[in-house]
Design a protein around this motif. Structure first.
Motif, PDB file in Angstrom:
ATOM      1  N   GLN A 169      -6.429  44.920  37.967  1.00  0.00           N
ATOM      2  CA  GLN A 169      -5.935  44.589  36.620  1.00  0.00           C
ATOM      3  C   GLN A 169      -5.349  45.813  35.918  1.00  0.00           C
ATOM      4  OE1 GLN A 169      -9.292  42.618  34.866  1.00  0.00           O
ATOM      5  NE2 GLN A 169      -8.932  40.750  36.054  1.00  0.00           N
ATOM      6  N   GLY A 170      -5.633  47.011  36.472  1.00  0.00           N
ATOM      7  CA  GLY A 170      -5.062  48.243  35.914  1.00  0.00           C
ATOM      8  C   GLY A 170      -3.551  48.337  36.127  1.00  0.00           C
ATOM      9  N   GLY A 171      -2.997  47.464  36.987  1.00  0.00           N
ATOM     10  CA  GLY A 171      -1.541  47.411  37.146  1.00  0.00           C
ATOM     11  C   GLY A 171      -1.029  47.962  38.470  1.00  0.00           C
ATOM     12  N   ARG A 172      -1.847  48.736  39.207  1.00  0.00           N
ATOM     13  CA  ARG A 172      -1.364  49.300  40.480  1.00  0.00           C
ATOM     14  C   ARG A 172      -1.901  48.517  41.674  1.00  0.00           C
ATOM     15  NH1 ARG A 172      -2.703  55.413  40.717  1.00  0.00           N
ATOM     16  NH2 ARG A 172      -1.275  55.488  42.481  1.00  0.00           N
ATOM     17  N   GLY A 173      -2.607  47.423  41.405  1.00  0.00           N
ATOM     18  CA  GLY A 173      -3.155  46.639  42.498  1.00  0.00           C
ATOM     19  C   GLY A 173      -4.345  47.333  43.144  1.00  0.00           C
ATOM     20  N   ALA A 174      -4.885  46.686  44.164  1.00  0.00           N
ATOM     21  CA  ALA A 174      -5.994  47.245  44.936  1.00  0.00           C
ATOM     22  C   ALA A 174      -5.750  46.883  46.395  1.00  0.00           C
ATOM     23  CB  ALA A 174      -7.315  46.672  44.443  1.00  0.00           C
ATOM     24  N   ALA A 175      -6.460  47.552  47.294  1.00  0.00           N
ATOM     25  CA  ALA A 175      -6.157  47.344  48.717  1.00  0.00           C
ATOM     26  C   ALA A 175      -7.401  47.419  49.590  1.00  0.00           C
ATOM     27  CB  ALA A 175      -5.132  48.388  49.185  1.00  0.00           C
ATOM     28  N   ILE A 176      -7.399  46.579  50.602  1.00  0.00           N
ATOM     29  CA  ILE A 176      -8.364  46.696  51.704  1.00  0.00           C
ATOM     30  C   ILE A 176      -7.568  47.050  52.952  1.00  0.00           C
ATOM     31  CG2 ILE A 176     -10.017  45.465  53.180  1.00  0.00           C
ATOM     32  CD1 ILE A 176     -10.609  43.602  50.813  1.00  0.00           C
ATOM     33  N   VAL A 177      -8.026  48.074  53.688  1.00  0.00           N
ATOM     34  CA  VAL A 177      -7.397  48.417  54.971  1.00  0.00           C
ATOM     35  C   VAL A 177      -8.501  48.402  56.029  1.00  0.00           C
ATOM     36  CG1 VAL A 177      -5.966  50.043  56.244  1.00  0.00           C
ATOM     37  CG2 VAL A 177      -5.759  49.924  53.744  1.00  0.00           C
ATOM     38  N   ASN A 178      -8.376  47.516  56.990  1.00  0.00           N
ATOM     39  CA  ASN A 178      -9.386  47.387  58.041  1.00  0.00           C
ATOM     40  C   ASN A 178      -8.941  48.082  59.320  1.00  0.00           C
ATOM     41  OD1 ASN A 178     -11.122  45.736  56.492  1.00  0.00           O
ATOM     42  ND2 ASN A 178      -9.845  43.947  56.924  1.00  0.00           N
ATOM     43  N   THR A 179      -9.898  48.629  60.055  1.00  0.00           N
ATOM     44  CA  THR A 179      -9.571  49.187  61.378  1.00  0.00           C
ATOM     45  C   THR A 179      -9.835  48.117  62.428  1.00  0.00           C
ATOM     46  OG1 THR A 179     -10.251  51.410  60.693  1.00  0.00           O
ATOM     47  CG2 THR A 179     -10.077  50.994  63.053  1.00  0.00           C
ATOM     48  N   VAL A 180      -8.784  47.693  63.119  1.00  0.00           N
ATOM     49  CA  VAL A 180      -9.006  46.785  64.244  1.00  0.00           C
ATOM     50  C   VAL A 180      -8.767  47.568  65.533  1.00  0.00           C
ATOM     51  CG1 VAL A 180      -8.676  44.706  62.886  1.00  0.00           C
ATOM     52  CG2 VAL A 180      -6.696  45.709  64.026  1.00  0.00           C
ATOM     53  N   SER A 181      -8.103  47.012  66.517  1.00  0.00           N
ATOM     54  CA  SER A 181      -7.941  47.730  67.786  1.00  0.00           C
ATOM     55  C   SER A 181      -6.851  47.070  68.618  1.00  0.00           C
ATOM     56  CB  SER A 181      -9.258  47.696  68.570  1.00  0.00           C
ATOM     57  OG  SER A 181      -9.055  48.142  69.902  1.00  0.00           O
ATOM     58  N   ILE A 182      -6.200  47.868  69.436  1.00  0.00           N
ATOM     59  CA  ILE A 182      -5.236  47.326  70.404  1.00  0.00           C
ATOM     60  C   ILE A 182      -5.914  46.268  71.278  1.00  0.00           C
ATOM     61  CG2 ILE A 182      -5.713  49.127  72.140  1.00  0.00           C
ATOM     62  CD1 ILE A 182      -2.730  49.116  72.829  1.00  0.00           C
ATOM     63  N   SER A 183      -7.230  46.442  71.492  1.00  0.00           N
ATOM     64  CA  SER A 183      -7.960  45.504  72.360  1.00  0.00           C
ATOM     65  C   SER A 183      -8.065  44.113  71.737  1.00  0.00           C
ATOM     66  CB  SER A 183      -9.361  46.043  72.668  1.00  0.00           C
ATOM     67  OG  SER A 183     -10.153  46.058  71.497  1.00  0.00           O
ATOM     68  N   ALA A 184      -7.829  44.001  70.426  1.00  0.00           N
ATOM     69  CA  ALA A 184      -7.852  42.683  69.792  1.00  0.00           C
ATOM     70  C   ALA A 184      -6.749  41.802  70.368  1.00  0.00           C
ATOM     71  CB  ALA A 184      -7.663  42.834  68.280  1.00  0.00           C
ATOM     72  N   ARG A 185      -5.666  42.446  70.840  1.00  0.00           N
ATOM     73  CA  ARG A 185      -4.554  41.668  71.403  1.00  0.00           C
ATOM     74  C   ARG A 185      -4.529  41.695  72.915  1.00  0.00           C
ATOM     75  NH1 ARG A 185       0.805  43.135  68.529  1.00  0.00           N
ATOM     76  NH2 ARG A 185       1.521  41.397  69.779  1.00  0.00           N
ATOM     77  N   THR A 186      -4.988  42.794  73.522  1.00  0.00           N
ATOM     78  CA  THR A 186      -4.919  42.874  74.992  1.00  0.00           C
ATOM     79  C   THR A 186      -6.189  42.324  75.653  1.00  0.00           C
ATOM     80  OG1 THR A 186      -5.944  45.059  75.058  1.00  0.00           O
ATOM     81  CG2 THR A 186      -3.536  44.989  74.841  1.00  0.00           C
ATOM     82  N   GLY A 187      -7.285  42.226  74.885  1.00  0.00           N
ATOM     83  CA  GLY A 187      -8.567  41.836  75.469  1.00  0.00           C
ATOM     84  C   GLY A 187      -9.402  43.040  75.866  1.00  0.00           C
ATOM     85  N   GLY A 188      -8.803  44.237  75.809  1.00  0.00           N
ATOM     86  CA  GLY A 188      -9.573  45.454  76.129  1.00  0.00           C
ATOM     87  C   GLY A 188      -9.799  45.611  77.610  1.00  0.00           C
ATOM     88  N   SER A 189     -10.625  46.589  77.970  1.00  0.00           N
ATOM     89  CA  SER A 189     -10.917  46.814  79.390  1.00  0.00           C
ATOM     90  C   SER A 189     -12.306  46.269  79.710  1.00  0.00           C
ATOM     91  CB  SER A 189     -10.785  48.306  79.716  1.00  0.00           C
ATOM     92  OG  SER A 189     -11.408  49.077  78.732  1.00  0.00           O
TER      93      SER A 189
END
Ligand SMILES: NC(=O)c1ccc[n+]([C@@H]2O[C@H](COP(=O)([O-])OP(=O)(O)OC[C@H]3O[C@@H](n4cnc5c(N)ncnc54)[C@H](OP(=O)(O)O)[C@@H]3O)[C@@H](O)[C@H]2O)c1
Length: 264
Positions: A143-163
């Motif tokens: 509400q201060g006017g500059r917005g707010a943010a969430i930044v999450n750490t995911v992983s390349i493995s989320a798309r490749t399935g990982g090793s």
């Protein structure tokens, strides 16, 4: 590590970074400090102090840094951390959900309920609870006017399935990527943007623990940029996604940081 960007980009912004005692989270917290933010660094569960995790800070940066620690795998740890945010920062403009790890390579036929609970509690449940618990503070900040943010750490493995042996970890990161998009849609009317950074193979304690030197060498050779990433390589993506001046019209996105390891 120094990052060449405007030193007042985050002036007056209150930032929580989880898992900031080392690796990617430590570098990201240092980046926010250099950008002028007030930072609460959550150091995780290993015994250490702020001086060990953040050597070489300027006096001004040191003054804007507060640290806390605790296990985020359980709901009590999340509640305690939210209380610390209230107490130490008095509100929140940016939440970086970064704490997480694989908790061992476990073959599919050896996965049991206890392992499932441990991996999902840390890598997915803590993100859900911390994000939800932080929404009132983020909403108020926006509400201060500059917005707010969430930044999450995911992983390349989320798309490749990982090793092999990382099935639950990889799936938990995919859960967080989709949860990020869902929250982005739900919280946009409140002025809260939600995005994720997806690191490729980044040389931190994570891979010192879970990957052999031979595997890492083969991975590096397969990456178009012919090297593994560093924690410092990841910092710009987090700062970009957190700064409304740089990414104010970006929400619900997953930014891949991987030297070209995955392009799609
Ligand atoms: N390195 C990579 O290649 C890579 C790739 C994709 C995604 N990631 C993700 O990037 C994030 C940071 O990883 P990293 O590479 O920087 O690894 P790291 O050096 O092992 O750091 C992991 C961080 O998470 C914290 N953590 C672990 N278990 C916790 C728990 N139960 N409660 C609270 N905090 C806990 C650790 O605290 P302690 O120091 O106390 O253990 C540490 O601060 C993680 O979410 C990881 O999954 C890493």
């Amino acid at each position: 590590m120094t990052f060449p960007f405007a030193s007042d980009l985050f002036a007056g912004r209150r930032v929580l970074v989880t898992g900031a005692g080392r690796g990617i989270g430590q570098a990201v917290a240092a980046g926010f400090l250099q950008g002028g933010a007030q930072v609460l660094a959550h150091l995780g569960v290993a015994e250490r102090d702020a001086a060990e995790s953040f050597p070489g800070l300027s006096p001004a940066e040191r003054e804007r840094l507060a640290v806390t620690a605790g296990d985020l795998a359980g709901g009590a740890g999340v509640e305690a951390l939210l209380a610390e945010v209230h107490r130490r920062l008095g509100g929140l403009d940016v939440l970086v959900n970064n704490a997480g790890t694989m908790l061992g390579r476990v073959p599919a036929d050896a996965v049991d309920e206890a392992h499932y609970a441990r991996v999902l509690d840390l890598n997915a449940r803590s993100v859900v609870l911390l994000s939800g618990g932080a929404v009132p503070m983020l909403r108020e900040a926006a509400q201060g006017g500059r917005g707010a943010a969430i930044v999450n750490t995911v992983s390349i493995s989320a798309r490749t399935g990982g090793s092999p042996g990382s099935s639950l970890y990889s799936a938990a990161k995919a859960f967080v990527a989709t949860h990020s998009r869902a929250l982005a849609r739900e919280l946009a009317p409140d002025g809260i943007r939600v995005n994720a950074v997806s690191p490729g193979t980044i040389m931190t304690d994570f891979h010192r623990r879970y990957s052999t030197p031979e595997k890492l060498e083969a991975t590096a050779a397969s990456i178009p940029m012919k090297r593994l990433g560093t924690a410092a390589d990841c910092v710009g993506a987090y700062l970009f996604l957190a700064a409304p001046e740089l990414s104010g019209y970006v929400t619900g996105q997953v930014l891949e940081v991987n030297g070209g390891q995955l392009m799609a």
